[in-house]
Design an enzyme around this catalytic site. Structure first.
Site, PDB file in Angstrom:
ATOM      1  N   LYS A   1      38.376 -12.324 -92.028  1.00 42.12           N
ATOM      2  CA  LYS A   1      39.736 -11.665 -91.916  1.00 42.12           C
ATOM      3  C   LYS A   1      40.614 -11.726 -90.843  1.00 42.12           C
ATOM      4  CE  LYS A   1      39.573  -6.923 -93.087  1.00 42.12           C
ATOM      5  NZ  LYS A   1      39.621  -5.754 -93.079  1.00 42.12           N
TER       6      LYS A   1
ATOM      7  N   HIS B   1      31.380 -15.044 -85.264  1.00 42.55           N
ATOM      8  CA  HIS B   1      31.550 -13.628 -84.712  1.00 42.55           C
ATOM      9  C   HIS B   1      32.801 -13.806 -83.350  1.00 42.55           C
ATOM     10  CE1 HIS B   1      28.052 -12.086 -87.169  1.00 42.55           C
ATOM     11  NE2 HIS B   1      29.397 -11.911 -87.824  1.00 42.55           N
TER      12      HIS B   1
ATOM     13  N   HIS C   1      34.068  -9.958-100.580  1.00 39.44           N
ATOM     14  CA  HIS C   1      34.736 -10.629-100.544  1.00 39.44           C
ATOM     15  C   HIS C   1      33.873 -11.935-101.114  1.00 39.44           C
ATOM     16  CE1 HIS C   1      32.308 -12.948 -97.775  1.00 39.44           C
ATOM     17  NE2 HIS C   1      32.569 -12.099 -96.755  1.00 39.44           N
TER      18      HIS C   1
ATOM     19  N   CYS D   1      23.493  -9.192 -80.721  1.00 42.23           N
ATOM     20  CA  CYS D   1      25.211  -9.548 -80.639  1.00 42.23           C
ATOM     21  C   CYS D   1      25.273  -8.725 -82.199  1.00 42.23           C
ATOM     22  CB  CYS D   1      25.235 -11.037 -82.054  1.00 42.23           C
ATOM     23  SG  CYS D   1      26.837 -11.217 -82.828  1.00 42.23           S
TER      24      CYS D   1
ATOM     25  N   CYS E   1      25.922 -10.071 -85.646  1.00 40.65           N
ATOM     26  CA  CYS E   1      24.966 -10.578 -86.483  1.00 40.65           C
ATOM     27  C   CYS E   1      23.673  -9.792 -86.597  1.00 40.65           C
ATOM     28  CB  CYS E   1      23.661 -11.736 -86.199  1.00 40.65           C
ATOM     29  SG  CYS E   1      25.212 -13.153 -85.870  1.00 40.65           S
TER      30      CYS E   1
ATOM     31  N   CYS F   1      28.816 -15.841 -79.802  1.00 40.62           N
ATOM     32  CA  CYS F   1      27.926 -16.608 -80.613  1.00 40.62           C
ATOM     33  C   CYS F   1      28.955 -17.256 -82.273  1.00 40.62           C
ATOM     34  CB  CYS F   1      27.722 -14.687 -81.735  1.00 40.62           C
ATOM     35  SG  CYS F   1      27.695 -14.676 -83.261  1.00 40.62           S
TER      36      CYS F   1
ATOM     37  N   HIS G   1      30.472 -12.737-100.749  1.00 37.71           N
ATOM     38  CA  HIS G   1      29.520 -11.632-101.055  1.00 37.71           C
ATOM     39  C   HIS G   1      29.490 -11.814-103.484  1.00 37.71           C
ATOM     40  CE1 HIS G   1      31.420  -8.938 -98.022  1.00 37.71           C
ATOM     41  NE2 HIS G   1      29.827  -9.728 -97.156  1.00 37.71           N
TER      42      HIS G   1
ATOM     43  N   LYS H   1      35.896 -20.988 -92.176  1.00 38.92           N
ATOM     44  CA  LYS H   1      34.868 -19.075 -93.052  1.00 38.92           C
ATOM     45  C   LYS H   1      35.810 -18.832 -93.412  1.00 38.92           C
ATOM     46  CE  LYS H   1      30.777 -17.581 -91.686  1.00 38.92           C
ATOM     47  NZ  LYS H   1      30.517 -16.444 -91.739  1.00 38.92           N
TER      48      LYS H   1
HETATM   49  N1  MSP Z   1      22.880  -7.421 -95.077  1.00 37.62           N
HETATM   50  C1  MSP Z   1      22.750  -7.948 -94.850  1.00 37.62           C
HETATM   51  C2  MSP Z   1      21.311  -8.111 -95.339  1.00 37.62           C
HETATM   52  C3  MSP Z   1      20.694  -7.798 -96.077  1.00 37.62           C
HETATM   53  S1  MSP Z   1      19.519  -8.019 -97.253  1.00 37.62           S
HETATM   54  C4  MSP Z   1      17.917  -7.244 -97.270  1.00 37.62           C
HETATM   55  C5  MSP Z   1      23.472  -8.821 -94.932  1.00 37.62           C
HETATM   56  N2  MSP Z   1      24.605  -8.705 -95.102  1.00 37.62           N
HETATM   57  S2  MSP Z   1      26.205  -9.618 -95.110  1.00 37.62           S
HETATM   58  O1  MSP Z   1      26.802  -8.377 -96.218  1.00 37.62           O
HETATM   59  O2  MSP Z   1      26.535 -10.477 -94.384  1.00 37.62           O
HETATM   60  O3  MSP Z   1      25.982 -10.285 -96.350  1.00 37.62           O
HETATM   61  C6  MSP Z   1      25.207 -11.125 -96.064  1.00 37.62           C
HETATM   62  C7  MSP Z   1      25.165 -12.420 -97.817  1.00 37.62           C
HETATM   63  O4  MSP Z   1      26.519 -12.413 -98.359  1.00 37.62           O
HETATM   64  C8  MSP Z   1      24.478 -13.252 -97.728  1.00 37.62           C
HETATM   65  O5  MSP Z   1      23.376 -14.151 -96.825  1.00 37.62           O
HETATM   66  C9  MSP Z   1      25.976 -14.863 -98.701  1.00 37.62           C
HETATM   67  O6  MSP Z   1      24.347 -14.713 -99.087  1.00 37.62           O
HETATM   68  C10 MSP Z   1      26.105 -13.557 -98.989  1.00 37.62           C
HETATM   69  N3  MSP Z   1      28.103 -14.384 -97.938  1.00 37.62           N
HETATM   70  C11 MSP Z   1      28.956 -14.165 -97.555  1.00 37.62           C
HETATM   71  N4  MSP Z   1      30.141 -14.549 -96.975  1.00 37.62           N
HETATM   72  C12 MSP Z   1      29.329 -15.670 -97.197  1.00 37.62           C
HETATM   73  C13 MSP Z   1      30.389 -16.820 -97.550  1.00 37.62           C
HETATM   74  N5  MSP Z   1      31.098 -17.678 -96.917  1.00 37.62           N
HETATM   75  N6  MSP Z   1      29.774 -17.963 -98.781  1.00 37.62           N
HETATM   76  C14 MSP Z   1      28.293 -17.802 -99.998  1.00 37.62           C
HETATM   77  N7  MSP Z   1      27.639 -16.068 -98.941  1.00 37.62           N
HETATM   78  C15 MSP Z   1      28.255 -15.809 -97.920  1.00 37.62           C
HETATM   79  O7  MSP Z   1      24.063 -10.285 -93.844  1.00 37.62           O
END
Ligand code: MSP
Length: 482
Positions: A292, A148, A20, A128, A131, A145, A23, A289
């Site tokens: 889904k 979540h 999304h 969790c 997380c 949490c 990311h 935030k």
């Molecule tokens: N898999 C772990 C990271 C491991 S790195 C060695 C993880 N993955 S995650 O898919 O949950 O997403 C990580 C990153 O996505 C967050 O740290 C952030 O950089 C980005 N984001 C996810 N949702 C976000 C927002 N709503 N806004 C901005 N960035 C966000 O954690």
């Protein structure tokens, strides 16, 4: 250029769901930075990828009725597709299920073990799965949490632990002195505050979870997913000869792992920790935030369908300062697109190419361009140096205003001959600078602007230092959106 290439990374994303905008936010930022470095003459390497082990992924696979490997293959491919859509120029896409990575993890953990930093113990706490992290009671709201909306599960098992507690003083020293630069500054202070309260050893293995990398010194346990994931940077960077990483860009939610646990793991095996970690903020959609469950998830595809690739990239990084939290919704995005892109760059470009189309022999010189826009360029470079994408884009908007103002004042259409040519040359210099600055953010539009000036290759132009322009009109760069 002397020295090793500049090595920048994004987090590797969990494949429990398709990508999304959250990311995309981190990934586009890292891509802009890498492109800018390359423009400035550095060799930059960008690493991204997917995080594919752990309980969360195993559960998602089961929910989708798939075996974990075929499930992660599918979702990981979705991430790749999205990064291609957003024109992310990554040098490598790593997957934690890659054989080389699994081997590196085993090797890494064996080194930590050999150096005496692993102990056995019982872990008891609340976990969790969302997380992939143990939660302390003070991190919960009404027992749940906050990220979540679920109560973490009680968990007790015999685990292997990494002796993180041994590294507190060393980490404080390195972070305080900026040997490991944690940014923004308020995050650095937060991290230092937290370490000074003491560090506890962390569990690095799971006895009951099979979807993970077996520990090299006890194959009845798998590696804790975060330990597995962090090592990805090293799996790629070390054999490439570009270790240590110059910059890990991460969301603020995962700063602790990157600024504490990861450097300690590296120090434990005698490797250099990353030079810099930057934690950006989160964006929310219409105040909540993105999730889904709330049904407010925006996919990169939706944003690109509406605003185009360049529009999408621009809007992601111009909405609010990197590092801060911010909100956006479709109405605000549309307004911003129209104001900055359709009426801003698009309009100035259309005006200038129309005016200059019939002028022959306008020469653009790299040196002239520098003198005319030097102060903008310095401001722009300084902003990107501190990952202030928002400010860098502000510099582009200032240049657009300068261009607009100059056209209105000088009225080149009312001039003739050399006088007209001189004014047009100044204006096209500004347009060229806009294209140049916009390039890392909006590579396609930038290429089109340069093409419409008759400059096919920016690097070629820089090398030769001069170009005789052949200006022609092209279709609207950013059509207005209602
Ligand atoms: N898999 C772990 C990271 C491991 S790195 C060695 C993880 N993955 S995650 O898919 O949950 O997403 C990580 C990153 O996505 C967050 O740290 C952030 O950089 C980005 N984001 C996810 N949702 C976000 C927002 N709503 N806004 C901005 N960035 C966000 O954690």
């Amino acid at each position: 250029m002397p020295g090793k290439p500049y090595f920048v990374t994004t987090p590797i994303y969990y494949v429990n769901d398709v990508p999304h905008l959250g990311h995309a936010y981190t990934t586009v930022a890292a891509d802009v930075l890498a492109r800018w470095k390359r423009h400035r003459g550095f060799d930059a390497k960008l690493l991204t990828g997917t995080d594919e082990h752990g309980a969360k992924i195993a559960e998602a696979a089961a929910k989708n009725g798939k075996d974990p490997k075929s499930y992660v293959d599918e979702v990981s491919a979705e991430f790749k597709k999205n990064w291609e859509l957003l024109r992310i120029q990554y040098d490598h896409f790593i997957r934690t299920t890659d054989t080389e990575h699994e081997e590196t993890v085993k090797n890494f953990l064996q080194r930590i073990y050999n150096n005496g930093f692993v102990t056995e113990g019982i872990y008891e706490g609340l976990y969790c799965v969302g997380c992939e992290k143990f939660k302390s009671p003070d991190e919960l709201i009404d027992g749940k949490c906050p990220d979540h909306g679920k109560a973490p599960e009680p968990y007790k098992e015999e685990n292997y632990f990494f002796k993180l507690s041994k590294f507190a003083d060393e980490l404080i020293r390195r972070i305080e002195s900026d040997e490991i630069e944690v940014r923004p500054l308020e995050r650095k202070n937060e991290v230092l505050g937290k370490i000074s309260q003491g560090l506890q050893d962390i569990s690095i293995s799971r006895a009951k979870l099979s979807w993970g990398i077996p520990l090299p010194f006890d194959s009845s346990h798998t590696t804790y997913v975060w330990v597995d994931a962090l090592i990805n940077y090293y799996t790629y960077g070390k054999p490439e000869g570009i270790w240590p990483a110059d910059l890990h860009i991460v969301g603020k939610d995962i700063l602790w792992f990157h600024s504490i646990i990861w450097p300690a793991m590296l120090i434990a095996i005698g490797e250099a920790p990353p030079k810099k970690i930057f934690a950006h903020g989160f964006f929310t959609i219409g105040g909540s935030k993105m999730s889904k469950t709330l049904g407010n998830v925006i996919t990169p595809q939706e944003l690109v369908d509406k605003f185009g690739v360049d529009g999408a990239r621009y809007l992601l990084l111009s909405a609010f300062p990197f590092g801060a939290d911010g909100d956006f919704d479709w109405t605000r995005l549309t307004e911003k697109y129209n104001a900055d892109l359709a009426n801003g760059i698009g309009n100035l470009h259309a005006r200038l190419t129309r005016l200059a189309e019939s002028s022959v022999g306008i020469v653009l010189g790299w040196d002239d361009e520098l003198s005319e826009v030097r102060k903008f360029r310095d401001k722009y470079d300084a902003a990107l140096e501190r990952l202030d994408f928002y400010q860098a884009l502000q510099v582009i908007r200032e240049l657009i205003s300068k261009g607009d103002k100059l056209v209105n004042e000088k009225k080149p259409w009312a001039l003739a001959g050399e006088a007209q040519k001189k004014e047009l040359q100044k204006l096209l210099n500004i347009l060229f600078a806009i294209a140049h600055f916009a390039n890392p953010f909006m590579p396609e539009a930038s290429g089109k602007i340069l093409g419409s000036l008759g400059i096919a290759e920016i690097n070629e132009f820089k090398k030769v230092g001069k170009a005789i322009l052949e200006v022609h009109k092209i279709e609207n760069l950013f059509p207005r959106i209602e």
